[in-house]
Write an enzyme that holds these catalytic residues in place. Sequence first.
Site, PDB file in Angstrom:
ATOM      1  N   LYS A   1       8.386   8.900   4.595  1.00  0.00           N
ATOM      2  CA  LYS A   1       6.994   8.712   4.147  1.00  0.00           C
ATOM      3  C   LYS A   1       6.136   8.196   5.287  1.00  0.00           C
ATOM      4  O   LYS A   1       6.436   7.160   5.890  1.00  0.00           O
ATOM      5  CB  LYS A   1       6.970   7.742   2.962  1.00  0.00           C
TER       6      LYS A   1
ATOM      7  N   CYS B   1       4.022  10.513  -2.438  1.00  0.00           N
ATOM      8  CA  CYS B   1       2.975   9.687  -3.064  1.00  0.00           C
ATOM      9  C   CYS B   1       1.716   9.556  -2.212  1.00  0.00           C
ATOM     10  O   CYS B   1       0.951  10.507  -2.092  1.00  0.00           O
ATOM     11  CB  CYS B   1       3.564   8.322  -3.439  1.00  0.00           C
TER      12      CYS B   1
ATOM     13  N   VAL C   1       0.503   5.104  -9.300  1.00  0.00           N
ATOM     14  CA  VAL C   1       0.041   3.948 -10.078  1.00  0.00           C
ATOM     15  C   VAL C   1      -1.360   4.251 -10.620  1.00  0.00           C
ATOM     16  O   VAL C   1      -2.022   5.166 -10.140  1.00  0.00           O
ATOM     17  CB  VAL C   1       0.054   2.662  -9.212  1.00  0.00           C
TER      18      VAL C   1
ATOM     19  N   GLU D   1       9.947   9.692  -6.240  1.00  0.00           N
ATOM     20  CA  GLU D   1      10.086   8.786  -5.098  1.00  0.00           C
ATOM     21  C   GLU D   1      11.081   7.667  -5.447  1.00  0.00           C
ATOM     22  O   GLU D   1      11.063   7.149  -6.570  1.00  0.00           O
ATOM     23  CB  GLU D   1       8.698   8.184  -4.832  1.00  0.00           C
TER      24      GLU D   1
END
Lengths: 269, 269
Positions: free
Chosen positions: B105, B138, B165, B34
Amino acid sequence: MEPRIGEVESNVTELLRLGEEAVAHGAKLLVFPELCSSGYVFQSKEEVAACAEDLSDSRTISTWAAFCRANNVWMVAGYPENSGGTYFNSSVLIGPEGVIGNYRKNHLWNNENKYFEPGDCNHPVFRTELGTIGMMVCYDGWFPEAVRSFAVQGADVLCVPTNWVPIPGQAPGEKAMATILCQASAHVNGLYIVAADRVGTERGQEFIGQSVITGYTGWHLAGPASPVHQEILYAEIKPGEARDSRQWNEFNDPLLNRRVETYTTHTPA
Amino acid sequence: MEPRIGEVESNVTELLRLGEEAVAHGAKLLVFPELCSSGYVFQSKEEVAACAEDLSDSRTISTWAAFCRANNVWMVAGYPENSGGTYFNSSVLIGPEGVIGNYRKNHLWNNENKYFEPGDCNHPVFRTELGTIGMMVCYDGWFPEAVRSFAVQGADVLCVPTNWVPIPGQAPGEKAMATILCQASAHVNGLYIVAADRVGTERGQEFIGQSVITGYTGWHLAGPASPVHQEILYAEIKPGEARDSRQWNEFNDPLLNRRVETYTTHTPA
């Protein structure tokens, strides 16, 4: 559990024995496997009929209700339901005051399609003093849409009576895919998933055990249990924490962030 | 990859270096992270504007297209898109003949909401000679509805540029939850998921690496890659096998067994 096909009375007796043990260890919400009163590998509709019971007039469910009343506990268990000659692969939620809710398996696996009708009650949730509870059964867990349906209606805890079978391709040392699905579904919905599987081999069909209690973050709180032996798992459930956990940051809550209008549900013509 | 915030030219150069290495090892479809041209942790819209490019007039994408043409390969990579002053967290699919498709996205994570607009192109799939390809980015992977949307439209391979993350609660020895989500989504949809994550810490934000290539049965074919170092993963994709795999038995195909009319998508009033 390891139910025996067709032996309803002894299966119910064994369930109560396990239930007494769990209660003695402090359990308040007990979850048992799919079709745990009857066994699973039916070979004819007559065999189903011989084990199936009417929710409102069931010796098995009366026995379970008496157990819940006597011990002041709640339970979820799978049984074959006879609704006026139509059969469902059902799960019942019972509390100290009696039957609270019933669920009919929505997605039927393999030969179940020969004997049972698909569920006709969608994805109900039931508010109890332990939290808001949904039930689904085995192959339902392969449909993230089903888990989401319970979640958006407020389920804190999803109880899953199941009879998981082996899935090809599992490498040694890997977790069973069924338990990975529990992790993913619990995580993306912020709810607890309590999956109670059976063990043993019945008429040549192997079941994989490995029951799990999965927390709202997606990590297992207890289990996987034994793949071959009966075993009781225990974990502490905090329904309020599940509800509060979903605000992951200032912008993100996985239930509120869905963009329902953008999803494609049907194969384009 | 480990992109550097704002350093588009050197990020693109590094991408091409990694791309050449992958091509030398036989890769035909290359997936990059990304926002790999720009880095991730923006602190103002001006910073986004300085890196964002128009799909039809982008130096970065022209460079990537020349790479694909020269090597007769396909690639997917994330970049900040400038569409007439509106910014999207986008992913582009490029082949030997040029740009094939673009994706914006759909579910924005945390501070992305300050700088980007949510996607406005739903969940497109693109037919190529390598198979039918979808892209998501993501946090989109936290929405099983999104993966299903690609699957019902015929995706064989879902390419996922990502910047994962850390997620709280991961026990030592556990796989990262993001990779567990890939397993569950691949399994219940019978498709490949190729997730390319970044590594490194940027302006205090840690990224977890651990890219994975997941097969249509839900088991990882390659990875997880290193959590801290750049690393290229390779696997063989057989799109026809993914399509054929979904007939699990006489009665069950997870895409056909959905009971769309029974699902609840909105919280009851």
